[in-house]
Design a protein around this motif. Structure first.
Motif, short mmCIF file in Angstrom:
data_model
loop_
_atom_site.label_atom_id
_atom_site.label_comp_id
_atom_site.label_asym_id
_atom_site.label_seq_id
_atom_site.Cartn_x
_atom_site.Cartn_y
_atom_site.Cartn_z
N GLY A 60 -11.19 4.13 -1.10
CA GLY A 60 -10.67 5.30 -1.16
C GLY A 60 -9.31 5.39 -1.43
O GLY A 60 -8.61 5.98 -2.36
N ALA A 61 -8.71 4.53 -0.48
CA ALA A 61 -7.08 4.65 -0.66
C ALA A 61 -6.76 3.64 -1.75
O ALA A 61 -5.53 4.12 -2.50
CB ALA A 61 -6.72 4.13 0.80
N LEU A 62 -7.21 2.76 -2.25
CA LEU A 62 -6.93 1.91 -3.33
C LEU A 62 -6.80 2.88 -4.60
O LEU A 62 -6.15 2.89 -5.39
CB LEU A 62 -7.80 0.77 -3.48
N ILE A 63 -8.22 3.58 -4.78
CA ILE A 63 -8.30 4.48 -5.81
C ILE A 63 -7.13 5.52 -6.05
O ILE A 63 -6.64 5.68 -7.17
CB ILE A 63 -9.62 5.17 -5.90
N ALA A 64 -6.64 5.75 -4.92
CA ALA A 64 -5.75 7.12 -4.87
C ALA A 64 -4.13 6.32 -4.92
O ALA A 64 -3.23 7.16 -5.23
CB ALA A 64 -5.70 7.75 -3.58
N GLY A 65 -4.25 5.09 -4.99
CA GLY A 65 -2.69 4.43 -4.80
C GLY A 65 -2.02 4.51 -3.56
O GLY A 65 -1.11 4.25 -3.48
N ASP A 66 -2.90 4.62 -2.51
CA ASP A 66 -2.41 4.92 -1.22
C ASP A 66 -2.70 3.70 -0.33
O ASP A 66 -3.55 3.97 0.74
CB ASP A 66 -2.79 6.22 -0.72
N GLU A 67 -2.41 2.50 -0.81
CA GLU A 67 -3.12 1.34 -0.13
C GLU A 67 -2.71 1.03 0.97
O GLU A 67 -1.54 1.34 1.67
CB GLU A 67 -2.71 0.24 -1.06
N ARG A 68 -3.71 0.66 1.89
CA ARG A 68 -3.52 0.20 3.36
C ARG A 68 -4.15 -1.42 3.46
O ARG A 68 -5.17 -1.39 2.83
CB ARG A 68 -4.08 0.93 4.39
N SER A 69 -3.87 -2.03 4.22
CA SER A 69 -4.62 -3.41 4.24
C SER A 69 -6.12 -3.22 4.99
O SER A 69 -5.83 -2.21 5.60
CB SER A 69 -3.37 -4.18 5.43
N GLN A 70 -6.53 -4.41 4.64
CA GLN A 70 -7.65 -4.23 4.96
C GLN A 70 -7.95 -4.19 6.67
O GLN A 70 -8.75 -3.74 7.57
CB GLN A 70 -8.74 -5.39 4.72
N SER A 71 -6.73 -5.03 7.45
CA SER A 71 -6.80 -5.11 8.86
C SER A 71 -6.60 -3.74 9.35
O SER A 71 -7.03 -3.59 10.29
CB SER A 71 -5.73 -6.32 9.01
N ALA A 72 -5.44 -3.05 8.88
CA ALA A 72 -5.32 -1.99 9.29
C ALA A 72 -6.47 -0.71 9.18
O ALA A 72 -6.73 -0.05 10.38
CB ALA A 72 -3.99 -1.23 8.64
N VAL A 73 -7.08 -0.69 8.05
CA VAL A 73 -8.28 -0.06 8.00
C VAL A 73 -9.35 -0.31 9.03
O VAL A 73 -9.84 0.50 9.49
CB VAL A 73 -8.91 -0.03 6.56
N ALA A 74 -9.65 -1.59 9.13
CA ALA A 74 -10.64 -1.92 10.00
C ALA A 74 -10.35 -1.43 11.34
O ALA A 74 -11.02 -0.95 12.29
CB ALA A 74 -10.83 -3.29 9.90
N SER A 75 -9.04 -1.95 11.77
CA SER A 75 -8.63 -1.24 13.00
C SER A 75 -8.59 0.13 13.58
O SER A 75 -9.21 0.55 14.41
CB SER A 75 -7.37 -1.76 13.35
#
Length: 102
Positions: A60-75
């Motif tokens: 969802g963040a990728l689609i919005a161009g509001d990217e976060r790392s996979q590690s940050a999201v997982a945490s």
């Protein structure tokens, strides 16, 4: 697409997504995308929901161009990075998006 009842049945997961999005400082579009992706792809098994919720938040963040790392999201979602990595592309594809090829 999902039904209104799906949101009610999964309110706990929508709340978890919202709290994680707060922690990641994601914008409203990324949050909305994440909830839509999750509710459109809710797994039947309870044990699969954390991974799908985390992958939905990442996608969802990728689609919005509001990217976060996979590690940050997982945490933020209290899952492993591998859980996010294994599911985000299939969520995008199931929703009609073409995942990036990087």
């Amino acid at each position: 697409m999902y039904r209104a009842r799906d949101r009610v049945d999964n309110e706990e997961w929508v709340s978890r997504l919202t709290r994680a999005a707060d922690g990641l400082d994601l914008g409203s579009e990324a949050r909305s995308n994440a909830v839509d992706l999750f509710l459109s792809n809710v797994p039947d098994e309870e044990r699969s929901k954390p991974a799908i919720a985390a992958a939905s938040l990442y996608a969802g963040a990728l689609i919005a161009g509001d990217e976060r790392s996979q590690s940050a999201v997982a945490s933020a979602m209290d899952v492993t990075r591998l859980s996010v990595q294994n599911h985000w592309k299939s969520l995008l594809e199931a929703s009609g998006f073409r995942p990036p090829e990087w």
